[in-house]
Write an enzyme that holds these catalytic residues in place. Structure first.
Site, PDB file in Angstrom:
ATOM      1  N   LEU A 101      -5.903  -2.889   2.018  1.00 41.92           N
ATOM      2  CA  LEU A 101      -5.826  -1.437   1.999  1.00 41.92           C
ATOM      3  C   LEU A 101      -4.409  -1.106   1.563  1.00 41.92           C
ATOM      4  O   LEU A 101      -3.447  -1.698   2.074  1.00 41.92           O
ATOM      5  CB  LEU A 101      -6.095  -0.838   3.378  1.00 41.92           C
ATOM      6  CG  LEU A 101      -7.500  -1.005   3.953  1.00 41.92           C
ATOM      7  CD1 LEU A 101      -7.584  -0.384   5.344  1.00 41.92           C
ATOM      8  CD2 LEU A 101      -8.535  -0.364   3.039  1.00 41.92           C
ATOM      9  N   ASP A 102      -4.228  -0.170   0.631  1.00 48.59           N
ATOM     10  CA  ASP A 102      -2.879   0.122   0.170  1.00 48.59           C
ATOM     11  C   ASP A 102      -2.074   0.804   1.275  1.00 48.59           C
ATOM     12  O   ASP A 102      -2.618   1.231   2.299  1.00 48.59           O
ATOM     13  CB  ASP A 102      -2.897   0.925  -1.136  1.00 48.59           C
ATOM     14  CG  ASP A 102      -3.493   2.316  -0.982  1.00 48.59           C
ATOM     15  OD1 ASP A 102      -3.104   3.047  -0.054  1.00 48.59           O
ATOM     16  OD2 ASP A 102      -4.354   2.699  -1.804  1.00 48.59           O
ATOM     17  N   ARG A 103      -0.786   0.914   1.055  1.00 43.15           N
ATOM     18  CA  ARG A 103       0.127   1.442   2.077  1.00 43.15           C
ATOM     19  C   ARG A 103      -0.298   2.820   2.584  1.00 43.15           C
ATOM     20  O   ARG A 103      -0.127   3.147   3.755  1.00 43.15           O
ATOM     21  CB  ARG A 103       1.542   1.506   1.495  1.00 43.15           C
ATOM     22  CG  ARG A 103       2.613   1.949   2.485  1.00 43.15           C
ATOM     23  CD  ARG A 103       3.950   2.137   1.783  1.00 43.15           C
ATOM     24  NE  ARG A 103       4.423   0.893   1.216  1.00 43.15           N
ATOM     25  CZ  ARG A 103       5.185   0.022   1.893  1.00 43.15           C
ATOM     26  NH1 ARG A 103       5.528   0.286   3.139  1.00 43.15           N
ATOM     27  NH2 ARG A 103       5.581  -1.084   1.308  1.00 43.15           N
TER      28      ARG A 103
END
Length: 233
Positions: A101-103
């Site tokens: 999951l991206d930041r």
């Protein structure tokens, strides 16, 4: 497996560190009897400072990832591993995130030290549904569901169209999107392709597993029954 190697592989310390713990009498069985280096007790019977050992190899856990954390062991800043006991980063086999999951995305993140399970989950053949809730900069136009479900949408710089995805409008500027693949920043790029921008993104489900009431930043291990639930669609 002998006690020394078992404890070291779980990340409690180097073999020298674990040897010192055993000599100090900090490693006992469930009844408080001191254990020794060459003992081979059942995993569930071992205690360190009175606490049960972490689960053995073959671990699968669920983490409620907050915004601002990166799915990496090397990036600068806050890492998802910072939310786990420090020894989890030293386990052998290594504990890895199942996909990313991206930041700026929150929600359900799986981690495992089982390589075969990891590849089974992320394999394109599995087509495990992943459910996201997106808050958008602009209201939905009304044609997004048909476009996403068409199986013809092409993302910029890609050569194959996306698999059909299901969109459900939750409010004028909020939507639930179910994907059956996992391309780079896919949800954000899909909405960009229809002229919108994702302001907030949260993943609530992977396969048959739901995040449920797990608090933000919290984690829990998953039992064998939940492994199978993951693949129930």
């Amino acid at each position: 497996m002998k006690l020394l190697r078992t404890i070291a592989n779980l990340g409690y310390g180097s073999r020298r560190d674990v040897t010192a713990m055993i000599r100090e009498g900090r490693v006992t069985d469930a009844h408080g009897e001191v254990l020794y280096t060459d003992d081979e007790p059942a995993h569930a019977d071992v205690r360190i400072d009175g606490e049960p050992l972490d689960p053995p190899a073959g671990l699968l856990l669920m983490l409620h990832k907050p915004v601002g954390y990166t799915c990496s062991t090397k990036d600068r800043g806050r890492l998802v591993y910072d939310l786990l006991p420090p020894r989890f980063a030293r386990r052998s086999p290594q504990l890895s995130t199942v996909g990313r999951l991206d930041r700026d995305t929150s929600g359900l993140l799986l981690l495992t030290d089982d390589g075969a399970l990891l590849h089974r989950i992320i394999s394109p053949k599995s087509k495990l549904p992943k459910v996201y809730e997106a808050t958008l900069a602009q209201p939905l136009r009304g044609d997004e569901a048909a476009i996403f479900a068409s199986g013809t949408l092409m993302l910029e710089s890609e050569k194959t169209p996306l698999l059909p995805a299901e969109l459900e409008a939750l409010s004028p500027a909020r939507a639930r999107l179910t994907l059956h693949e996992g391309r780079y920043h896919q949800v954000r790029r899909m909405f960009a392709a229809v002229g919108n921008h994702v302001e907030a993104l949260h993943r609530s489900h992977v396969g048959g597993l739901a995040l449920g009431g797990l608090a933000e930043g919290a984690w829990r291990t998953l039992g064998p029954g939940e492994w199978e639930q993951l693949f129930q669609q």
